[in-house]
Design a protein around this motif. Structure first.
Motif, PDB file in Angstrom:
ATOM      1  N   LEU A 190      -3.551   9.219   0.832  1.00  0.00           N
ATOM      2  CA  LEU A 190      -4.447   8.123   1.209  1.00  0.00           C
ATOM      3  C   LEU A 190      -5.892   8.594   1.309  1.00  0.00           C
ATOM      4  O   LEU A 190      -6.820   7.888   0.880  1.00  0.00           O
ATOM      5  CB  LEU A 190      -3.988   7.529   2.540  1.00  0.00           C
ATOM      6  CG  LEU A 190      -2.731   6.650   2.500  1.00  0.00           C
ATOM      7  CD1 LEU A 190      -2.301   6.265   3.915  1.00  0.00           C
ATOM      8  CD2 LEU A 190      -2.986   5.386   1.681  1.00  0.00           C
ATOM      9  N   TRP A 191      -6.103   9.786   1.879  1.00  0.00           N
ATOM     10  CA  TRP A 191      -7.454  10.324   1.961  1.00  0.00           C
ATOM     11  C   TRP A 191      -8.029  10.553   0.566  1.00  0.00           C
ATOM     12  O   TRP A 191      -9.211  10.254   0.311  1.00  0.00           O
ATOM     13  CB  TRP A 191      -7.457  11.629   2.753  1.00  0.00           C
ATOM     14  CG  TRP A 191      -7.527  11.442   4.237  1.00  0.00           C
ATOM     15  CD1 TRP A 191      -6.519  11.581   5.141  1.00  0.00           C
ATOM     16  CD2 TRP A 191      -8.689  11.072   4.997  1.00  0.00           C
ATOM     17  NE1 TRP A 191      -6.957  11.315   6.413  1.00  0.00           N
ATOM     18  CE2 TRP A 191      -8.290  11.003   6.355  1.00  0.00           C
ATOM     19  CE3 TRP A 191     -10.010  10.793   4.665  1.00  0.00           C
ATOM     20  CZ2 TRP A 191      -9.169  10.668   7.373  1.00  0.00           C
ATOM     21  CZ3 TRP A 191     -10.892  10.459   5.693  1.00  0.00           C
ATOM     22  CH2 TRP A 191     -10.472  10.392   7.009  1.00  0.00           C
TER      23      TRP A 191
ATOM     24  N   CYS B  30      -8.841   7.097  -1.000  1.00  0.00           N
ATOM     25  CA  CYS B  30      -9.932   6.347  -0.376  1.00  0.00           C
ATOM     26  C   CYS B  30     -11.257   7.106  -0.372  1.00  0.00           C
ATOM     27  O   CYS B  30     -12.322   6.504  -0.561  1.00  0.00           O
ATOM     28  CB  CYS B  30      -9.544   5.979   1.062  1.00  0.00           C
ATOM     29  SG  CYS B  30      -8.111   4.896   1.196  1.00  0.00           S
ATOM     30  N   CYS B  31     -11.200   8.419  -0.121  1.00  0.00           N
ATOM     31  CA  CYS B  31     -12.429   9.195   0.050  1.00  0.00           C
ATOM     32  C   CYS B  31     -12.618  10.277  -1.005  1.00  0.00           C
ATOM     33  O   CYS B  31     -13.723  10.831  -1.114  1.00  0.00           O
ATOM     34  CB  CYS B  31     -12.449   9.840   1.441  1.00  0.00           C
ATOM     35  SG  CYS B  31     -12.231   8.658   2.796  1.00  0.00           S
TER      36      CYS B  31
ATOM     37  N   LEU C 297       0.830  -1.202   0.000  1.00  0.00           N
ATOM     38  CA  LEU C 297       0.000   0.000   0.000  1.00  0.00           C
ATOM     39  C   LEU C 297       0.867   1.257   0.000  1.00  0.00           C
ATOM     40  O   LEU C 297       0.586   2.223  -0.730  1.00  0.00           O
ATOM     41  CB  LEU C 297      -0.927  -0.017   1.209  1.00  0.00           C
ATOM     42  CG  LEU C 297      -1.803   1.223   1.420  1.00  0.00           C
ATOM     43  CD1 LEU C 297      -2.744   1.424   0.231  1.00  0.00           C
ATOM     44  CD2 LEU C 297      -2.596   1.102   2.723  1.00  0.00           C
TER      45      LEU C 297
END
Length: 352
Positions: A330-331, A334-335, A80
């Protein structure tokens, strides 16, 4: 004409049955790192005999299951991190290259643990080449992980020691060259078992890191302890330089000193967390490798090897997931958004 007991009407004495040679058909298979002790025909702790911990008709060792599960988690977590670094164009600074090197090393370490489990329990017929390959992969991966940690520590030290010029002098090409050289050396360490530096032909020479010999394991352990001592020395120098910089800025600009003190404290806490975790995970195992040999119970080796492998599980949390830029990526992945709590300040060396 009958002679002997048969002539007297007595039965012939029973003939002794032919005895089987010990060890044929039930010898223990060679085991790859990080299992301890049990050489051919040697029972592992707990009375499992040849089948315990070797995959020869016996139950699977719970320790090997734990190591395989840890390796799977390590590989997924570091994969990841590598994906975030690869697909985020803004994460191309030299410090992120060092984080990527660490993540790649830990990813290979996790895959090596899984491969070691597969070689011991799933590969039929057993293969010496596969065993040596799995052991070499683990040696190279963990060597690269330790060297990457040292490289990050050196980078942090130089960024503070030459704060005015280091960031302009440190180019991505130079960092790539240094990382490549480091990996070549670590791959050379991983090739040693395949090139003949192993104990498969002499079980008495085996260390707790079979198939690594006792002498080679001692060299690796001493080298590791020296690298850790160097990291500790650099850490102390970083503390001194950081405090000196904070005092100098406090004299000149009180407002800036507050932000600088916060950044310094964060950097020092990060380095303390790094070295503390690293020492707790690896130092007991390194010292045990110096004093123990293959005759020691395997449970001791497993109980110290498992925390050492968990260091590769903790590294992404310390280096990657605590970094604001990686958190933002990452935010977004993912979002599709960035929380308002993130600040827009530029990156500093204490973020790593």
């Amino acid at each position: 004409m009958l002679q002997g007991p048969a002539a007297m009407g007595e039965p012939w004495p029973p003939q002794p049955q032919q005895q089987r040679l010990p060890g044929l058909g039930n010898a223990s298979e060679p085991s790859a790192w990080p299992s301890a002790a049990a050489g051919p025909g040697t029972a592992a702790p707990g009375g499992g005999g040849a089948g315990t911990g070797t995959g020869t008709g016996g139950a699977v060792s719970p320790w090997d299951i734990a190591l395989c599960a840890t390796g799977t988690a390590v590989a997924g977590e570091n994969a990841l991190v590598l994906a975030v670094l690869f697909y985020t164009p803004s994460l191309r600074a030299p410090m992120f290259l060092l984080i990527g090197s660490l993540a790649l090393a830990d990813l290979l370490a996790g895959l090596g643990l899984v491969a070691n489990f597969a070689v011991r329990y799933l590969l039929r017929p057993p293969s010496e080449a596969a065993e040596l390959g799995a052991a070499g992969l683990l040696l190279a991966a963990f060597s690269a992980s330790v060297c990457s940690l040292l490289a990050i520590t050196v980078d942090r030290y130089l960024s503070l020691y030459n704060a005015l010029t280091y960031h302009s002098e440190r180019t991505l090409g130079f960092t790539c060259a240094m990382v490549l050289l480091m990996w070549v050396l670590c791959l050379g360490v991983g090739l040693l078992p395949i090139l003949g530096w192993n104990c498969l032909r002499d079980q008495s020479a085996c260390s707790i890191l079979r198939p690594v010999t006792k002498d080679n394991a001692a060299v690796l352990a001493v080298t590791f302890l020296l690298l850790f001592a160097l990291m500790m020395q650099l850490y102390l120098q970083i503390c001194k330089i950081a405090f000196r910089h904070a005092q100098q800025i406090a004299v000149q600009h009180q407002f800036i000193a507050t932000a600088q003190a916060t950044s310094t404290r964060k950097g020092l806490s990060t380095l303390s967390l790094i070295l503390g975790t690293f020492a707790l995970c690896w130092i007991p195992f390194a010292i045990y490798s110096l004093v123990a040999d293959s005759s020691y119970p395997a449970v001791y080796t497993y109980s110290l090897a498992l925390p050492a492998t968990c260091n590769s599980l903790i590294n992404p949390i310390i280096y990657a997931f605590r970094n604001p830029d990686i958190q933002k990526s990452l935010w977004l992945a993912c979002c599709g958004c960035i929380p308002s709590t993130f600040s827009s300040r530029p990156r500093t060396s204490s973020d790593v």
